[in-house]
Each structure stands twice: as structure tokens, then as C-alpha cells.
Design an enzyme around this catalytic site. Structure first.
Site, PDB file in Angstrom:
ATOM      1  N   LYS A  13       0.830  -1.210   0.000  1.00  0.00           N
ATOM      2  CA  LYS A  13       0.000   0.000   0.000  1.00  0.00           C
ATOM      3  C   LYS A  13       0.871   1.270   0.000  1.00  0.00           C
ATOM      4  CE  LYS A  13      -2.210  -1.024   3.840  1.00  0.00           C
ATOM      5  NZ  LYS A  13      -1.641  -2.324   4.265  1.00  0.00           N
ATOM      6  N   ARG A  88      -9.723   0.709   8.731  1.00  0.00           N
ATOM      7  CA  ARG A  88      -9.295  -0.629   9.118  1.00  0.00           C
ATOM      8  C   ARG A  88     -10.361  -1.361   9.920  1.00  0.00           C
ATOM      9  NH1 ARG A  88      -3.435   0.575   8.960  1.00  0.00           N
ATOM     10  NH2 ARG A  88      -2.161  -1.194   9.514  1.00  0.00           N
ATOM     11  N   ARG A 127      12.230  -5.531   5.440  1.00  0.00           N
ATOM     12  CA  ARG A 127      12.211  -4.202   4.824  1.00  0.00           C
ATOM     13  C   ARG A 127      12.854  -3.126   5.702  1.00  0.00           C
ATOM     14  NH1 ARG A 127       5.666  -2.817   4.788  1.00  0.00           N
ATOM     15  NH2 ARG A 127       5.470  -2.526   7.031  1.00  0.00           N
ATOM     16  N   ARG A 161      11.157  -0.297  11.016  1.00  0.00           N
ATOM     17  CA  ARG A 161      10.022  -0.060  11.917  1.00  0.00           C
ATOM     18  C   ARG A 161      10.086  -1.035  13.086  1.00  0.00           C
ATOM     19  NH1 ARG A 161       4.621   0.354   8.333  1.00  0.00           N
ATOM     20  NH2 ARG A 161       3.840  -0.561  10.244  1.00  0.00           N
ATOM     21  N   ARG A 172      -0.599  -8.237  13.547  1.00  0.00           N
ATOM     22  CA  ARG A 172      -1.149  -7.286  12.569  1.00  0.00           C
ATOM     23  C   ARG A 172      -1.975  -8.021  11.509  1.00  0.00           C
ATOM     24  NH1 ARG A 172       4.336  -4.558  11.131  1.00  0.00           N
ATOM     25  NH2 ARG A 172       3.190  -3.429   9.535  1.00  0.00           N
TER      26      ARG A 172
HETATM   27  P1  AMP Z   1       0.679   0.799   9.107  1.00  0.00           P
HETATM   28  O1  AMP Z   1       1.816   1.715   8.873  1.00  0.00           O
HETATM   29  O2  AMP Z   1      -0.518   1.121   8.260  1.00  0.00           O
HETATM   30  O3  AMP Z   1       1.063  -0.655   8.997  1.00  0.00           O
HETATM   31  O4  AMP Z   1       0.217   1.018  10.631  1.00  0.00           O
HETATM   32  C1  AMP Z   1       1.082   0.766  11.703  1.00  0.00           C
HETATM   33  C2  AMP Z   1       0.288   0.639  13.004  1.00  0.00           C
HETATM   34  O5  AMP Z   1      -0.386   1.870  13.273  1.00  0.00           O
HETATM   35  C3  AMP Z   1      -0.811  -0.408  12.982  1.00  0.00           C
HETATM   36  O6  AMP Z   1      -0.324  -1.712  13.299  1.00  0.00           O
HETATM   37  C4  AMP Z   1      -1.763   0.129  14.056  1.00  0.00           C
HETATM   38  O7  AMP Z   1      -1.254  -0.101  15.357  1.00  0.00           O
HETATM   39  C5  AMP Z   1      -1.686   1.632  13.805  1.00  0.00           C
HETATM   40  N1  AMP Z   1      -2.690   2.079  12.807  1.00  0.00           N
HETATM   41  C6  AMP Z   1      -2.430   2.618  11.576  1.00  0.00           C
HETATM   42  N2  AMP Z   1      -3.565   2.917  10.936  1.00  0.00           N
HETATM   43  C7  AMP Z   1      -4.586   2.545  11.759  1.00  0.00           C
HETATM   44  C8  AMP Z   1      -5.988   2.582  11.652  1.00  0.00           C
HETATM   45  N3  AMP Z   1      -6.613   3.050  10.552  1.00  0.00           N
HETATM   46  N4  AMP Z   1      -6.720   2.125  12.711  1.00  0.00           N
HETATM   47  C9  AMP Z   1      -6.128   1.658  13.819  1.00  0.00           C
HETATM   48  N5  AMP Z   1      -4.798   1.570  13.975  1.00  0.00           N
HETATM   49  C10 AMP Z   1      -4.018   2.021  12.953  1.00  0.00           C
END
Ligand code: AMP
Length: 214
Positions: A13, A88, A127, A161, A172
Site C-alpha cells: 500500500k 481498518r 524491509r 520499523r 497485525r
Molecule cells: P501501518 O503503517 O498502516 O502498517 O500502521 C502501523 C500501526 O499503526 C498499525 O499496526 C496500528 O497499530 C496503527 N494504525 C495505523 N492505521 C490505523 C488505523 N486506521 N486504525 C487503527 N490503527 C491504525
């Protein structure tokens, strides 16, 4: 155009969003990036979200929806939005509908990046990114041309990360399966979902997305 990129962690994404920004002048609205920035700046939201993110669980619907609301409010009306990692949950999907209406926008497409889950852990745990310009790399699939030096900006600092470890990735994935995947049928009923093979090469995925948006 306002589009959602939907897919499990590691589906591509972020990579594809960055390309859409470059090619179409759209704006990437990544709640993950916003939250990481908040953690780094130690804002009240960041302090609250950090432990949840480190566990790979979802932060509250209200927090992420407020972040999106603020971003939409700051965007020019004519600029397209790419929602990356949001919504989400079913509640967030409802909140997004309300926010789009509030800001005079409509959802045009939900692009689902379909991927083989077994490959994702491998993709994610390898990554890393350039600490200065954010260019993405991978231990096995995309090393910098010159070891330890960013291809794009020449920086020698890289970062990973904290939530890209195997245990957190599994959580996740579970969160995705339990809470995010169930929002797809609602969008399918509206006829706006298009599925792309996320296991294809990065260029092939970009081409498929371009064809959908053309
Ligand atoms: P990402 O970078 O999209 O993988 O997000 C990293 C982490 O941020 C996720 O594992 C969640 O803990 C939190 N997070 C990001 N976007 C959301 C969302 N829309 N709703 C809830 N938690 C989020």
C-alpha cells in the site's frame, strides 16, 4: 479521485501510494505514517498510541479518524486522496463516509491488493527505509546498489520499523483478517472494489492501478 488502498500489512500500500503521489499529484493519507510522526514528536496521541502499535494492535477509531479529518480539512478541494491503512474497521469505514461527505468528497474506488499471506512475513521482516528520504529497501529483494548508501539521496542512515518483527506482524495479520477484511463486502455491494494481484512486481501492480484509475 478519492481511493482506498486495502490489503494486509506488507501488501504494498505504501509503495503504491508513493507512486500515485508522484504520477498523479494525489495526496497519501497514511494513518500509520501520521501515528509514527506523532510517536516521534511525543504528542498526546503519540504517547497513547505507541504501546498499541508496538503490539501490532489497532489504535482507537476516534484517534485515526480525527487525524484523517484534519488532513482532509487542509487539502485543496481538487486534489485526490489515497487512503493508505485507513479505514481498518467497520466503524472507521462509516466514519470515513461521514468525513468524505463533510469535506465534499466521494469515494471512487477501493483497490484491493490481493496477496499470499505467507509471503508477507518475509516481505515485512526484511524491509528497511532510508532515514533521510524514506526510499524503501529490502534485505533480500532490493538492496541499495552500493551497500549502505541510499540510491536516491546518498544517505548512509537507514531505519526499520519497530513493529516489523515476526511476532508483531502475526498480530497485525490477525487484526487485518478479523477487523479489516470484513469491510470489503460493504464496498463490493457499492460496485467500487477492484482487485489487483499484489504478488506481481511493483511495476506491474502500478500499471494495474493506473489502468483502473484511467
Ligand atoms: P501501518 O503503517 O498502516 O502498517 O500502521 C502501523 C500501526 O499503526 C498499525 O499496526 C496500528 O497499530 C496503527 N494504525 C495505523 N492505521 C490505523 C488505523 N486506521 N486504525 C487503527 N490503527 C491504525
Amino acid at each position: 479521485m478519492n481511493i482506498i488502498l486495502l490489503g494486509p500489512p506488507g501488501a504494498g500500500k505504501g509503495t503504491q501510494s508513493a507512486r500515485l503521489v508522484e504520477r498523479h499529484g494525489m495526496r497519501q493519507l497514511s494513518t500509520g505514517d501520521m501515528l509514527r510522526a506523532a510517536v516521534k514528536a511525543q504528542t498526546p496521541v503519540g504517547l497513547k498510541a505507541k504501546a498499541v502499535m508496538d503490539r501490532g494492535e489497532l489504535v482507537s477509531d476516534e484517534i485515526v479518524s480525527e487525524l484523517i479529518d484534519a488532513e482532509l480539512a487542509a487539502m485543496p478541494a481538487g486534489q485526490g486522496a489515497i487512503f493508505d491503512g485507513y479505514p481498518r474497521t467497520a466503524t472507521q469505514a462509516e466514519m470515513l463516509d461521514a468525513l468524505l461527505e463533510k469535506h465534499g468528497r466521494a469515494l471512487d474506488r477501493v483497490i484491493e491488493l490481493a496477496v499470499d499471506e505467507d509471503a508477507l512475513v518475509d516481505r515485512i521482516t526484511g524491509r528497511f527505509t532510508c532515514a533521510r528520504c524514506g526510499a524503501g529497501y529490502h534485505d533480500r529483494y532490493r538492496q541499495p546498489r552500493q551497500a549502505g548508501v541510499c540510491d536516491e539521496c546518498g544517505s548512509t542512515e537507514f531505519k526499520r520499523r519497530p513493529d516489523d518483527n515476526e511476532e508483531t506482524v502475526r498480530t497485525r495479520m490477525q487484526e487485518y483478517r478479523a477487523k479489516t477484511a470484513p469491510i470489503l463486502p460493504g464496498y463490493e455491494a457499492r460496485g467500487i472494489v477492484r482487485r489487483v494481484d499484489g504478488m506481481a512486481s511493483i511495476d506491474a501492480v502500478t500499471a494495474a492501478i493506473d489502468a483502473i484509475l484511467a
